[in-house]
Scaffold this motif. Structure first.
Motif, PDB file in Angstrom:
ATOM      1  N   LEU A 174      61.648  -6.960  28.873  1.00  0.00           N
ATOM      2  CA  LEU A 174      60.765  -6.021  29.557  1.00  0.00           C
ATOM      3  C   LEU A 174      59.626  -5.584  28.647  1.00  0.00           C
ATOM      4  CD1 LEU A 174      60.591  -4.285  32.259  1.00  0.00           C
ATOM      5  CD2 LEU A 174      61.636  -2.464  30.906  1.00  0.00           C
ATOM      6  N   LEU A 175      59.970  -5.253  27.407  1.00  0.00           N
ATOM      7  CA  LEU A 175      58.965  -4.775  26.456  1.00  0.00           C
ATOM      8  C   LEU A 175      58.193  -5.921  25.809  1.00  0.00           C
ATOM      9  CD1 LEU A 175      61.023  -1.893  24.808  1.00  0.00           C
ATOM     10  CD2 LEU A 175      59.316  -1.734  26.629  1.00  0.00           C
ATOM     11  N   MET A 176      58.894  -7.011  25.474  1.00  0.00           N
ATOM     12  CA  MET A 176      58.221  -8.114  24.798  1.00  0.00           C
ATOM     13  C   MET A 176      57.203  -8.794  25.710  1.00  0.00           C
ATOM     14  SD  MET A 176      59.812 -11.494  22.889  1.00  0.00           S
ATOM     15  CE  MET A 176      60.450 -12.230  24.402  1.00  0.00           C
ATOM     16  N   ALA A 177      57.571  -9.059  26.967  1.00  0.00           N
ATOM     17  CA  ALA A 177      56.664  -9.760  27.871  1.00  0.00           C
ATOM     18  C   ALA A 177      55.410  -8.949  28.140  1.00  0.00           C
ATOM     19  CB  ALA A 177      57.385 -10.077  29.187  1.00  0.00           C
ATOM     20  N   ALA A 178      55.537  -7.627  28.109  1.00  0.00           N
ATOM     21  CA  ALA A 178      54.386  -6.770  28.397  1.00  0.00           C
ATOM     22  C   ALA A 178      53.500  -6.547  27.176  1.00  0.00           C
ATOM     23  CB  ALA A 178      54.870  -5.418  28.920  1.00  0.00           C
ATOM     24  N   THR A 179      54.020  -6.800  25.980  1.00  0.00           N
ATOM     25  CA  THR A 179      53.289  -6.449  24.761  1.00  0.00           C
ATOM     26  C   THR A 179      51.913  -7.111  24.651  1.00  0.00           C
ATOM     27  OG1 THR A 179      55.275  -5.884  23.519  1.00  0.00           O
ATOM     28  CG2 THR A 179      53.359  -6.560  22.243  1.00  0.00           C
ATOM     29  N   PRO A 180      51.763  -8.446  24.842  1.00  0.00           N
ATOM     30  CA  PRO A 180      50.420  -9.030  24.724  1.00  0.00           C
ATOM     31  C   PRO A 180      49.416  -8.419  25.699  1.00  0.00           C
ATOM     32  CG  PRO A 180      52.085 -10.760  24.691  1.00  0.00           C
ATOM     33  CD  PRO A 180      52.788  -9.492  25.088  1.00  0.00           C
ATOM     34  N   ILE A 181      49.880  -8.109  26.923  1.00  0.00           N
ATOM     35  CA  ILE A 181      48.978  -7.507  27.912  1.00  0.00           C
ATOM     36  C   ILE A 181      48.643  -6.073  27.512  1.00  0.00           C
ATOM     37  CG2 ILE A 181      48.764  -6.810  30.333  1.00  0.00           C
ATOM     38  CD1 ILE A 181      50.573  -9.158  31.061  1.00  0.00           C
ATOM     39  N   ALA A 182      49.665  -5.299  27.080  1.00  0.00           N
ATOM     40  CA  ALA A 182      49.423  -3.914  26.669  1.00  0.00           C
ATOM     41  C   ALA A 182      48.465  -3.855  25.485  1.00  0.00           C
ATOM     42  CB  ALA A 182      50.754  -3.244  26.316  1.00  0.00           C
ATOM     43  N   ASN A 186      51.917 -17.185  28.453  1.00  0.00           N
ATOM     44  CA  ASN A 186      52.048 -17.275  29.910  1.00  0.00           C
ATOM     45  C   ASN A 186      51.506 -16.041  30.619  1.00  0.00           C
ATOM     46  OD1 ASN A 186      53.051 -19.845  30.010  1.00  0.00           O
ATOM     47  ND2 ASN A 186      55.132 -19.288  30.553  1.00  0.00           N
ATOM     48  N   GLY A 187      51.734 -14.854  30.036  1.00  0.00           N
ATOM     49  CA  GLY A 187      51.201 -13.651  30.654  1.00  0.00           C
ATOM     50  C   GLY A 187      49.687 -13.632  30.633  1.00  0.00           C
ATOM     51  N   LEU A 188      49.081 -14.104  29.534  1.00  0.00           N
ATOM     52  CA  LEU A 188      47.621 -14.110  29.427  1.00  0.00           C
ATOM     53  C   LEU A 188      46.992 -15.180  30.317  1.00  0.00           C
ATOM     54  CD1 LEU A 188      47.279 -13.573  25.577  1.00  0.00           C
ATOM     55  CD2 LEU A 188      46.996 -11.884  27.404  1.00  0.00           C
ATOM     56  N   VAL A 189      47.622 -16.370  30.358  1.00  0.00           N
ATOM     57  CA  VAL A 189      47.128 -17.409  31.273  1.00  0.00           C
ATOM     58  C   VAL A 189      47.310 -16.936  32.709  1.00  0.00           C
ATOM     59  CG1 VAL A 189      47.402 -19.797  32.050  1.00  0.00           C
ATOM     60  CG2 VAL A 189      47.613 -19.258  29.621  1.00  0.00           C
TER      61      VAL A 189
END
Length: 392
Positions: free
Chosen positions: A223-231, A26-29
């Motif tokens: 907070l950390l998991m959702a940001a991991t793919p983007i980071a 979802n973060g990448l889409v």
């Protein structure tokens, strides 16, 4: 440990398959479709905002329809929402994607009660192990979720549209398993009305700490998991590496479920939750040490184990704060605090990782961890001072 408990653990695994896939894609889409980059995790936030908004409705449906019918309604919503997400990806409509994830939040709030339902499927002495075992069912999500996202990413011409369609199939499978479950009958309406008001339940020290620790631990984890793919994408690491990191993170979240219940039974909920805080601190230390693949992997694995200790402990602690006839309103309130915190952390993760970076995101996680540690210390001191046999 009866058949219904194992079926519920399987449903928990499919629920986490849905959640892990959502987090992975979802973060990448969102990043590909959002009008501005810092809105990238808004679809992740929509999922938990929908969950927070649905907690009251879920509590009422649980009370009026019972566990099974309410859980099946949640799975039907999951099926429809996955199809709507696929259409949003095909049409490149960012706001439709956000709306679809808000709708999916009803399933999130519903399935968030699986862990409480586990305690009702066994006798009282086995409640800790039952909760822990159902939580361990999330291992299925650890294995299937990241692989499902990676293998279906390019299944259709539109990136990740195939993953959303696969999640519709996951919902159908879970509905088939849920149909075979048998829950104890719900408390009678008269006894529910006779229960204590929610305000009185929420004033109990153990309830306060269970709610705070459950919400804050989930908030830090998200907070950390959702940001991991983007980071990881920002650091030049491929999506396959991000899927591997998320897989080991979710293994850390749920593999301890096979023994966390025994640890709580032996040492008590508060010491196990304290160990969870220390593991979260270790996660942040590793994450701040660098941005290579192995550092992301070790940090997220420690984060998962720490979350398991904190969340399983808070769930077990909360079981002592309400009677059977008070379960729906108490569990609804506990779920609301978790979902509301998740909503804030989901938006914050996208804003911070795209504007301030991965390091600041980790430093910011220290505040909720400090609050959690303070709450645990307060309750432990209060219990130590209480007379023998007194209520916490």
């Amino acid at each position: 440990m009866n058949r219904s408990l194992w079926l519920l653990a399987a449903c928990q695994g499919l629920y986490l398959t849905n959640n892990v896939t959502f987090i992975a894609i979802n973060g990448l889409v969102g990043l590909a479709l959002a009008p501005v980059g810092w809105l990238a995790t808004l679809p992740v936030m929509g999922y938990v905002v929908g969950g927070a908004l649905s907690t009251g409705l879920v509590a009422r449906t649980q009370q009026h329809w019972g566990r099974q019918a309410s859980f099946q309604a949640g799975l039907l919503v999951a099926l429809l929402a996955a199809l709507l997400c696929a259409w949003a990806a095909f049409s490149r409509d960012f706001w439709l994607l956000c709306a679809a994830t808000v709708v999916a939040g009803y399933y999130n709030a519903n399935a968030g009660l699986y862990r409480f339902a586990a305690a009702e499927l066994v006798d009282a002495p086995a409640r800790e192990k039952a909760v822990s075992l159902v939580m361990a069912g999330g291992l299925l999500g650890a294995v299937v979720g990241p692989n499902l996202a990676a293998r279906t990413r390019d299944l259709l011409p539109v990136p990740f549209a195939g993953a959303y369609l696969a999640l519709a199939g996951v919902a159908l499978l879970s509905m088939a398993l849920m149909a075979r479950l048998r829950f104890p009958p719900a408390p009678a309406r008269a006894s529910v009305a006779a229960g204590r008001p929610l305000s009185e339940l929420m004033r109990q020290p153990a309830f306060i700490v269970a709610a705070a620790a459950g919400a804050l631990s989930y908030g830090v984890m998200n907070l950390l998991m959702a940001a991991t793919p983007i980071a990881m994408q920002q650091c030049g690491l491929p999506f396959g590496d991000a899927a591997l990191v998320l897989q080991w993170h979710v293994i850390g979240m749920f593999a301890p479920g096979f023994f966390t219940g025994s640890l709580i039974k032996h040492f008590g909920a508060l010491p196990v939750m304290g160990a969870g805080v220390l593991l979260n601190l270790a996660c942040i230390a590793v994450a701040l040490s660098g941005v290579d693949l192995h550092q992301f992997l070790v940090a997220l694995f420690l984060l998962g184990v720490g979350w398991n200790f904190l969340f399983t402990g808070s769930t077990t602690l909360s079981l002592s704060t309400y009677r059977p006839e008070e379960r729906d309103k108490a569990q609804g309130a506990l779920n609301f605090f978790v979902m509301a915190t998740l909503a804030l952390s989901s938006l914050a993760s996208g804003v911070l990782v795209t504007t301030s970076g991965w390091a600041l995101l980790n430093w910011g996680s220290l505040l909720p961890l400090a609050l959690t540690a303070a709450a645990l210390a307060w309750l432990a001191l209060r219990e130590r001072r209480a007379p023998a046999g007194g209520a916490a």
